[in-house]
Design an enzyme around this catalytic site. Structure first.
Site, mmCIF file in Angstrom:
data_model
loop_
_atom_site.group_PDB
_atom_site.id
_atom_site.type_symbol
_atom_site.label_atom_id
_atom_site.label_comp_id
_atom_site.label_asym_id
_atom_site.label_seq_id
_atom_site.Cartn_x
_atom_site.Cartn_y
_atom_site.Cartn_z
ATOM 1 N N LYS A 37 -9.846 -65.322 118.482
ATOM 2 C CA LYS A 37 -10.125 -64.000 119.048
ATOM 3 C C LYS A 37 -10.743 -63.069 118.029
ATOM 4 O O LYS A 37 -11.509 -62.184 118.399
ATOM 5 C CB LYS A 37 -8.842 -63.391 119.614
ATOM 6 C CG LYS A 37 -8.361 -64.108 120.858
ATOM 7 C CD LYS A 37 -7.745 -63.139 121.819
ATOM 8 C CE LYS A 37 -7.457 -63.815 123.136
ATOM 9 N NZ LYS A 37 -6.799 -62.909 124.078
ATOM 10 N N LYS B 82 -14.113 -75.663 131.017
ATOM 11 C CA LYS B 82 -12.975 -75.189 131.802
ATOM 12 C C LYS B 82 -13.434 -74.167 132.825
ATOM 13 O O LYS B 82 -14.393 -73.438 132.575
ATOM 14 C CB LYS B 82 -11.987 -74.475 130.860
ATOM 15 C CG LYS B 82 -10.723 -75.242 130.614
ATOM 16 C CD LYS B 82 -9.818 -74.617 129.583
ATOM 17 C CE LYS B 82 -9.353 -73.200 129.804
ATOM 18 N NZ LYS B 82 -8.350 -72.793 128.811
ATOM 19 N N LYS C 96 -13.817 -67.241 133.480
ATOM 20 C CA LYS C 96 -14.658 -66.103 133.829
ATOM 21 C C LYS C 96 -15.719 -65.856 132.787
ATOM 22 O O LYS C 96 -16.804 -65.399 133.091
ATOM 23 C CB LYS C 96 -13.776 -64.843 133.952
ATOM 24 C CG LYS C 96 -13.087 -64.771 135.300
ATOM 25 C CD LYS C 96 -11.990 -63.741 135.328
ATOM 26 C CE LYS C 96 -10.804 -64.192 134.555
ATOM 27 N NZ LYS C 96 -9.516 -63.649 134.998
#
Ligand code: TRP
Length: 334
Positions: free
Chosen positions: A110, A196, A199
């Protein structure tokens, strides 16, 4: 007495079948058996660059989505309505090993995303994110935490914090929680089964649980089946994904009979696609209806979640009071 389950989810836009089959369906299924706490973690969402207005909208739309798919309102809370999470989070910062927190791989992923997005900026909150997560879990003395494998490191940290706290106070105050790994299907993008369902890859890479029937059917109809590079005797990832989706919907008979066709070499892809589309539409019909109803009474929904958060907060306050006492902090009644 029922064992306690806790899990949390970050507020982000639409809910797709990867989220649903991978996590949320499991939350719903655990409710009859356990005392469940499910949180929408808006404090965690602040650790990445974000827009305040969008955050607020995402929180309430996630609340509505969770209720629409069957999370019981009394089990649901919004993290920032229980501010004791941050108070315990601070205390836990002082019981978490800096070295261990530095090794968290989610931070590594992240932080590079944050750097890209925000011109090199990484918040310190992102670094201590897993400590706040430990507070989310231990504040309710959760026995089990249903999460994906990617959260194992955070759970290990949580157990270590619990132990270090217990050692210091000389008492088994916190029970180290266990991860509840349940079998969840590996849901891939129908447009590109190499990735996967998510979004972040764009609209065609996920199927919204609340999409209308026509859109759902269209997305399944255009699902990639053979990419041409599958080895002899191996199922192509696209077909496997469709079979997995069918199984996840509980369509076991259709699954078995289509699998027989596949093995006999007589499977028509269109039949598999129709079966998957039918099954997805069928499970999501009641979701769409409930969502429409909840959207028409947003005010009541807000009130309901306010009440459940306040009720859940009482437990959190009790824990923090005990922790402050044990940790040697000033603890008076005002
Ligand atoms: N870190 C979790 C995720 O990325 C979200 C989360 C925050 C969480 N607090 C939690 C999960 C507590 C389980 C328990 O998905």
């Amino acid at each position: 007495m029922k064992k306690t389950v806790l899990s949390c989810i970050q507020p982000t836009g639409d809910m797709h079948f990867g989220n649903y089959f991978g996590a949320v369906k499991n939350w719903v299924d655990l409710q009859p058996k356990y005392k469940c706490f499910y949180g929408v973690v808006d404090y965690h969402a602040m650790t990445m660059p974000y827009k305040p207005k969008k955050l607020k909208e995402s929180v309430w739309s996630l609340v509505i989505n969770l209720l629409a798919v069957g999370v019981e309102p009394e089990n649901l809370f919004i993290q920032s309505l229980v501010p004791e999470h941050t108070e315990l989070g601070w205390i836990f910062n002082c019981f978490a090993s800096y070295g261990q927190v530095s090794r968290m791989t989610q931070f590594k992923d992240k932080s590079s995303q944050s750097e890209e997005k925000a011109g090199g900026y990484i918040s310190a909150g992102l670094f201590t994110y897993p400590v706040l997560q430990a507070a989310d879990i231990l504040i309710y003395k959760a026995d089990y935490v249903p999460v994906g494998k990617d959260q194992d490191q955070h759970l290990e940290l949580t157990r270590n914090i619990a132990q270090r706290f217990n050692n210091m106070v000389g008492k088994d105050y916190f029970v180290p929680p266990e991860t509840l790994h349940t079998e969840t299907p590996n849901v891939r993008s129908t447009a590109d089964p190499a990735r996967k369902m998510s979004k972040s890859a764009g609209e065609k890479h996920y199927i919204n649980v609340f999409a209308d029937e026509a859109r759902m059917r269209k997305q399944i109809k255009s699902a990639v089946t053979d990419t041409g590079d599958t080895k002899e005797g191996e199922m192509s990832p696209g077909i496997e994904n469709l079979f997995n989706l069918l199984k996840a919907t509980g369509g076991h008979e259709a699954h078995a009979s289509l699998m027989d066709d596949y093995k006999a070499g007589t499977l028509r892809y269109v039949d598999l696609k129709t079966a998957v589309a039918d099954a997805l539409v069928e499970i999501s019909n009641p979701f769409r209806e409930r969502k429409a109803e909840l959207m028409s009474k947003r005010k009541e929904v807000k009130n309901r979640i306010k009440v459940s958060s306040a009720e859940i907060r009482k437990r959190a306050q009790q824990t923090v009071k005990e922790v402050k006492e044990l940790a040697g902090l000033a603890n008076v009644r005002f």
